[in-house]
Each structure stands twice: as C-alpha cells, then as structure tokens.
Motif scaffolding. Structure first.
Motif, PDB file in Angstrom:
ATOM      1  N   ASP A  25       0.922  -1.359   0.003  1.00 19.55           N
ATOM      2  CA  ASP A  25      -0.088  -0.203  -0.014  1.00 19.55           C
ATOM      3  C   ASP A  25       0.785   1.219   0.052  1.00 19.55           C
ATOM      4  O   ASP A  25       0.348   2.285  -0.856  1.00 19.55           O
ATOM      5  CB  ASP A  25      -0.841  -0.014   1.025  1.00 19.55           C
ATOM      6  N   LEU A  28       2.365   1.808  -3.436  1.00 17.22           N
ATOM      7  CA  LEU A  28       1.120   2.257  -4.390  1.00 17.22           C
ATOM      8  C   LEU A  28       1.255   3.730  -4.257  1.00 17.22           C
ATOM      9  O   LEU A  28       0.906   4.402  -5.060  1.00 17.22           O
ATOM     10  CB  LEU A  28       0.095   1.571  -4.124  1.00 17.22           C
ATOM     11  N   VAL A  29       0.973   4.204  -3.008  1.00 14.91           N
ATOM     12  CA  VAL A  29       0.948   5.708  -2.786  1.00 14.91           C
ATOM     13  C   VAL A  29       1.997   6.406  -3.280  1.00 14.91           C
ATOM     14  O   VAL A  29       1.881   7.438  -3.733  1.00 14.91           O
ATOM     15  CB  VAL A  29       0.623   5.989  -1.182  1.00 14.91           C
ATOM     16  N   ALA A  32       2.245   6.575  -6.819  1.00 17.45           N
ATOM     17  CA  ALA A  32       1.058   6.962  -7.861  1.00 17.45           C
ATOM     18  C   ALA A  32       1.365   7.985  -8.794  1.00 17.45           C
ATOM     19  O   ALA A  32       0.734   8.086  -9.967  1.00 17.45           O
ATOM     20  CB  ALA A  32       0.154   7.251  -6.921  1.00 17.45           C
ATOM     21  N   ASP A  33       2.224   9.063  -8.398  1.00 17.29           N
ATOM     22  CA  ASP A  33       2.347  10.092  -9.455  1.00 17.29           C
ATOM     23  C   ASP A  33       3.825  10.738  -9.035  1.00 17.29           C
ATOM     24  O   ASP A  33       4.356  10.700  -8.079  1.00 17.29           O
ATOM     25  CB  ASP A  33       1.261  11.271  -8.966  1.00 17.29           C
ATOM     26  N   THR A  40       4.084   9.477 -17.664  1.00 14.88           N
ATOM     27  CA  THR A  40       2.880  10.444 -17.442  1.00 14.88           C
ATOM     28  C   THR A  40       3.168  11.320 -18.788  1.00 14.88           C
ATOM     29  O   THR A  40       1.926  11.706 -19.171  1.00 14.88           O
ATOM     30  CB  THR A  40       3.181  11.164 -16.047  1.00 14.88           C
ATOM     31  N   ALA A 177       0.620   1.307  -9.613  1.00 14.42           N
ATOM     32  CA  ALA A 177       0.483   2.589  -8.923  1.00 14.42           C
ATOM     33  C   ALA A 177       0.159   3.765  -9.841  1.00 14.42           C
ATOM     34  O   ALA A 177      -0.549   4.662  -9.597  1.00 14.42           O
ATOM     35  CB  ALA A 177       1.770   2.685  -7.909  1.00 14.42           C
ATOM     36  N   ARG A 178       0.902   3.825 -10.873  1.00 12.09           N
ATOM     37  CA  ARG A 178       1.046   5.088 -11.856  1.00 12.09           C
ATOM     38  C   ARG A 178      -0.528   5.131 -12.549  1.00 12.09           C
ATOM     39  O   ARG A 178      -0.881   6.171 -13.045  1.00 12.09           O
ATOM     40  CB  ARG A 178       2.161   5.146 -12.778  1.00 12.09           C
ATOM     41  N   ALA A 180      -3.303   5.092 -11.521  1.00 10.48           N
ATOM     42  CA  ALA A 180      -4.235   6.197 -10.735  1.00 10.48           C
ATOM     43  C   ALA A 180      -3.618   7.803 -11.257  1.00 10.48           C
ATOM     44  O   ALA A 180      -4.643   8.598 -11.482  1.00 10.48           O
ATOM     45  CB  ALA A 180      -4.140   6.088  -9.234  1.00 10.48           C
ATOM     46  N   GLY A 181      -2.460   7.817 -11.213  1.00  8.43           N
ATOM     47  CA  GLY A 181      -1.969   9.077 -11.525  1.00  8.43           C
ATOM     48  C   GLY A 181      -2.091   9.421 -12.610  1.00  8.43           C
ATOM     49  O   GLY A 181      -2.338  10.805 -13.287  1.00  8.43           O
ATOM     50  N   TRP A 182      -2.217   8.376 -13.831  1.00  3.42           N
ATOM     51  CA  TRP A 182      -2.095   8.991 -15.053  1.00  3.42           C
ATOM     52  C   TRP A 182      -3.590   9.202 -15.446  1.00  3.42           C
ATOM     53  O   TRP A 182      -3.714  10.090 -16.259  1.00  3.42           O
ATOM     54  CB  TRP A 182      -1.774   7.484 -15.844  1.00  3.42           C
TER      55      TRP A 182
END
Length: 191
Positions: A25, A28-29, A32-33, A40, A177-178, A180-182
C-alpha cells in the motif's frame, strides 16, 4: 474483494502478512504520481490529441517498460539477488563494471535524497524477514556508499520490497500505482 494492496498481496501470497499489505500500500501511494515522469508525459501527449483513456494509459504502460523507468527496479532486484548469492561487494563490482551506473542509485531530480526511499524502506524493514534478506539490502547500501555510487532511489526501495517481501521479480507495482496518477493527468489534460 478488499483494498487494492490486499488484493495484490493475495495474488502473490496465499496468506499475505499485514506488514506486506502495508508495504505494498505504501509503495502504491508513493509511486502513484511523479509529476511529468516520462510515462506520465506519454499519457499527456496521447490525451493532448484527445485519445481516449484506454489509449492514453496504454501509452503510459508502454513507456514505463523502459529500462530507465519502470524496469529499473527489476535491475535493482537482480542486484540484490546477486548480492544475496555472491555478496554485496561482488554484486556491486559486477553491476558497475565498464563504468555502468549502479541500479537503484542516483536520480535525475533527487540529487541529495529521494524522499520516497525512507518511508518505503521503513515498511520493508517491518516485514517478517525469513532468511535475513534485509541484511542483503543493508550490505548493498553500505557498499554503494563506500564506492560513492550516489543516493539510493525508489527503484532500490521497490527492489527491496520485491526481495524481502518474496514477490516475483517482474511484479509491476510501479505501473499499477501510476495508473491512478495517469488517469488524473489524462483528465487534467482533457480539461
């Protein structure tokens, strides 16, 4: 069902420990970005021509597969595995032969410290360490410091999670993870 980190941990371990779920977790956080990292940027370029989300995310996934981006943690995991087998000094010496950069060390943006490393390594250190795999990570960190290889980056911390957490070496945590940011970057670019 359940949180994403639990579902992922369960995909790799029949009964994952709470500590492994926490470490995944946290990864992942933390991953994420990262503003306009190359993957990206790929997503944003695709979105700038109004590609739908699936196509834009595919552009990010293709870019993250590069050896200087998403695959970098795999090279660092190989370094740790080699160190576990042959010793840290031999593994580092082999990895840097021919003036190559040591996998998992140095970063174009974070010259003095990658702020993602300490929290992820703290979660890795909390894992039940059968076989004392964290000692291998520490030995590689010490040897890298001795030869002046630069500061550890998040790829080394992610590799430590893979090795100490007994995850497959090709686990795609960065890509997962990425996404979500994407998705957020895609929406922002369309706006």
């Amino acid at each position: 069902s359940g949180p994403v980190a639990m579902r992922l941990a369960s995909a790799w371990h029949r009964r994952p420990t709470d500590e492994l779920v926490v470490a995944i977790d946290r990864a992942l956080v933390l991953l994420a970005d990262h503003e306009l990292a190359t993957s990206t940027l790929g997503v944003r370029v695709a979105a700038s021509v109004r590609a739908d989300a699936g196509i834009a995310l595919a552009a990010g996934l293709q870019t993250v597969r590069g050896p200087l981006h998403g695959e970098a943690s795999r090279a660092a995991a190989l370094l740790l595995a080699t160190a576990g087998r042959d010793g840290a000094a031999a593994a580092v010496r082999s990895a840097t032969a021919g003036r190559r950069r040591l996998p998992g060390f140095g970063h174009a943006v974070y010259r003095s410290q990658d702020p993602r490393v300490a929290p992820l390594l703290a979660a890795v250190r909390a894992l039940p360490d059968t076989g004392d795999r964290i000692a291998v990570v520490d030995a590689v960190l010490a040897e890298a410091g001795r030869i002046g290889a630069g500061v550890p980056n998040v790829d080394l911390a992610l590799a430590a999670l893979v090795v100490v957490g007994d995850l497959p070496p090709d686990v795609p945590l960065l890509a997962i993870a990425r996404i979500a940011g994407w998705a957020a970057h895609h929406a922002e670019e369309l706006g």
